[in-house]
Scaffold this active site. Structure first.
Site, mmCIF file in Angstrom:
data_model
loop_
_atom_site.group_PDB
_atom_site.id
_atom_site.type_symbol
_atom_site.label_atom_id
_atom_site.label_comp_id
_atom_site.label_asym_id
_atom_site.label_seq_id
_atom_site.Cartn_x
_atom_site.Cartn_y
_atom_site.Cartn_z
ATOM 1 N N HIS A 1 0.832 -1.224 0.000
ATOM 2 C CA HIS A 1 0.000 0.000 0.000
ATOM 3 C C HIS A 1 0.855 1.258 0.000
ATOM 4 O O HIS A 1 1.877 1.359 0.674
ATOM 5 C CB HIS A 1 -1.065 -0.003 1.101
ATOM 6 C CG HIS A 1 -0.566 0.121 2.514
ATOM 7 N ND1 HIS A 1 -0.271 1.340 3.092
ATOM 8 C CD2 HIS A 1 -0.358 -0.816 3.476
ATOM 9 C CE1 HIS A 1 0.104 1.138 4.352
ATOM 10 N NE2 HIS A 1 0.075 -0.159 4.603
ATOM 11 N N ASP B 1 6.157 0.842 6.516
ATOM 12 C CA ASP B 1 4.689 0.724 6.373
ATOM 13 C C ASP B 1 4.194 1.814 5.440
ATOM 14 O O ASP B 1 3.848 2.891 5.893
ATOM 15 C CB ASP B 1 4.030 0.818 7.752
ATOM 16 C CG ASP B 1 2.559 0.474 7.704
ATOM 17 O OD1 ASP B 1 2.095 -0.049 6.684
ATOM 18 O OD2 ASP B 1 1.857 0.746 8.705
ATOM 19 N N GLU C 1 -4.953 2.241 2.659
ATOM 20 C CA GLU C 1 -5.036 1.101 3.585
ATOM 21 C C GLU C 1 -5.188 1.604 5.018
ATOM 22 O O GLU C 1 -5.913 1.007 5.819
ATOM 23 C CB GLU C 1 -3.771 0.235 3.466
ATOM 24 C CG GLU C 1 -3.860 -1.092 4.226
ATOM 25 C CD GLU C 1 -3.551 -1.012 5.706
ATOM 26 O OE1 GLU C 1 -4.063 -1.838 6.467
ATOM 27 O OE2 GLU C 1 -2.805 -0.110 6.125
ATOM 28 N N GLU C 2 -4.491 2.696 5.332
ATOM 29 C CA GLU C 2 -4.397 3.098 6.740
ATOM 30 C C GLU C 2 -5.665 3.707 7.308
ATOM 31 O O GLU C 2 -5.928 3.577 8.489
ATOM 32 C CB GLU C 2 -3.236 4.092 6.925
ATOM 33 C CG GLU C 2 -1.865 3.533 6.592
ATOM 34 C CD GLU C 2 -1.384 2.470 7.585
ATOM 35 O OE1 GLU C 2 -2.151 2.100 8.479
ATOM 36 O OE2 GLU C 2 -0.231 2.024 7.440
ATOM 37 N N ASP D 1 2.878 -6.275 3.678
ATOM 38 C CA ASP D 1 2.534 -5.129 4.533
ATOM 39 C C ASP D 1 2.915 -5.425 5.979
ATOM 40 O O ASP D 1 2.161 -5.145 6.893
ATOM 41 C CB ASP D 1 1.034 -4.812 4.410
ATOM 42 C CG ASP D 1 0.646 -3.555 5.182
ATOM 43 O OD1 ASP D 1 1.551 -2.747 5.490
ATOM 44 O OD2 ASP D 1 -0.543 -3.384 5.481
#
Ligand SMILES: [Zn+2]
Length: 494
Positions: free
Chosen positions: A311, A323, A357-358, A385
């Site tokens: 991501h 991340d 994604e977050e 991830d």
């Protein structure tokens, strides 16, 4: 471990019994779900059919090339240092999509930017101090280090002042009831289990603690709390707060450092703890973001798709290296390696750099809306991830037959150590979970997670945390797995 080692101690005997009993009965019983799929001396007929010598040679060549290739490192360096933090809705997130699309075009892939409506939340001021507590020296306060959680509402600009109440879990909150919670600032002091993380179960430790970050503020708000704080979900104590997604609670919500959670909890045992809290994030109108979706078309069965992904969005405190710039970078390198080696996948390899994604997964949801009719032809989906540390293998949600078929991949990757194929009962990647739920075999690259949560969602998630040699091992793992899935004789069984 050989059987003779089993005599050495009771513990070993017990372990060996556990490990070897199924094997002893292998003739008569279904094989156990293949675990460390270490070099099977003899490939089964299915494995031989799917992995002819030429494919094994190509996979070995991909691995060797990956282990000396700095492409992924250069990509994550650009994403983190030249572009920077990439929160949903930000200019940087948009620039990152454009950048990744252009890199994939340079590699000759068919690239689409697929639009996604994403939340756009921006951080404001974030300060707090204890203003009334047992033993306080008149005229002084105690500083509290904290950061707002994604989606938090704002306090008044001048902040709010309220008494604090600390709980260790949801049961304690419930036991307090509305009477003791209304009007207060609730602190969830759930401790991250560092021993689990040290023992290789970092994601279990994360799962146990992160419930309080995601659902705590809402639970506190329902009992009338004026704000909610959680102890940072993190594995190292350098007084760094860890941000992250929290379900919309309608009250200001933040994460305090582990040290400050301890401070508040200790003082609360001695009497009243009053806090002045200022958090002024803003929720702006939804913005337009993009998933980057790029196809390296299959030469024989282009309609069959193998997804490789990470991501592209990140939190705003650091620069999103582990991340998940790393995940995007190794997915890009899968395409780069195949092009460089002039290898042609029989099935389509689709590189996806996911957006959002977050803060809710809007990118994954948009892809599902646009592509779910193709899911029966999605042969497998891979996402990385879980950082950029040394890969141990893969976490997979797929049938036992599929796991068995994939065993030769471990043999190819043996020198990298990425040989474990670990069955998971849930999707090994958030962005591929809808595909996983639809029955697409799903695969997560399984990194050594012992230090991941030291930096996760903090200002310290930066490029220096990535060890180039370990990133190369990750690139090898993803590329070898992807090419195997694309070029096995039969599509991976479901
Ligand atoms: Zn992530």
């Amino acid at each position: 471990m050989t059987k003779t080692n089993c005599a050495h101690s009771f513990l070993l005997t017990t372990l060996c019994t556990l490990f070897f009993l199924p094997a002893a009965h292998a003739q008569n019983q279904p094989k156990p779900r293949a675990n460390p799929f270490a070099a099977a001396p003899q490939m089964s007929q299915t494995q031989q059919d799917n992995f002819p010598p030429q494919l094994l040679e190509e996979l070995a060549a991909i691995k060797s090339a990956a282990l000396v290739d700095d492409y992924a490192y250069r990509q994550v360096a650009h994403l983190t240092e030249n572009i920077g933090a990439r929160p949903s809705g930000s200019l940087q997130a948009r620039a990152a999509s454009d950048y990744v699309a252009s890199e994939l075009r340079k590699l000759g892939l068919e690239v689409r930017l697929e639009e996604v409506k994403v939340p756009h939340w921006v951080r404001g001021a974030e300060t707090a101090e204890l203003v009334d507590y047992a033993g306080q020296i008149p005229g002084t306060t105690q500083k509290i280090v904290l950061t707002a959680l994604g989606g938090s509402t704002s306090t008044p600009v001048e902040g709010l002042t309220a008494d604090g109440v600390a709980v260790n879990n949801f049961d304690e909150l419930k036991a307090l009831g509305r009477e003791k919670v209304a009007g207060k600032i609730v602190l969830f002091n759930k401790i991250f289990d560092k021993q689990k993380a040290a023992g290789g179960l970092a994601f279990n430790a994360y799962g146990e603690a992160v419930r309080y970050r995601s659902a705590g503020p809402k639970a506190a708000a329902e009992l009338g709390a004026v704000a909610a704080l959680v102890r940072s979900v993190g594995n190292a104590d350098y007084r760094l707060p860890h941000t992250g997604f929290s379900a919309s609670a309608g009250i200001p919500a933040g994460a305090v450092t582990a040290e400050d959670a301890e401070l508040i909890a200790h003082l609360a045992t001695q009497g009243k703890v009053r806090m002045h809290l200022t958090l002024t994030p803003q929720k702006l109108p939804d913005a337009t973001g993009y998933n980057v979706v790029a196809d390296l078309k299959g030469s024989e069965s282009p309609e069959q798709v193998v997804v490789v992904s990470g991501h592209l969005d990140s939190w705003d405190l650091g620069t999103g290296a582990i991340d998940d710039g790393a995940g995007v970078a190794i997915a890009l390198e899968t395409a780069e390696l195949l092009q460089k080696l002039h290898l042609h996948p029989k099935r389509t390899i689709r590189v996806i750099a996911w957006m959002d994604e977050e803060s809710g997964g809007a990118g994954s949801q948009a892809y599902t809306r646009a592509h779910s009719t193709e899911f029966p032809n999605h042969v497998a989906a891979i996402e990385s991830d879980a950082g950029a540390s040394h890969p141990l293998g893969f976490s997979v949600k797929m049938s036992a037959a599929a796991m068995e078929t994939l065993q030769p991949v471990a043999v190819v990757l043996q020198s990298t150590g990425a040989t474990v194929l670990q069955a998971s009962s849930f999707s090994p990647g958030a962005d591929i979970s809808a595909m996983s739920d639809a029955g697409v075999p799903s695969i997560g690259v399984m990194q050594d997670g012992r230090t991941y949560f030291n930096y996760h969602h903090t200002a310290a998630d930066t490029l220096d945390k990535i060890v180039p040699a370990e990133l190369r091992e990750n690139a090898a793992a993803m590329a070898v797995m992807a090419y195997a899935l694309a070029n096995m004789k039969d599509p991976l069984p479901r």
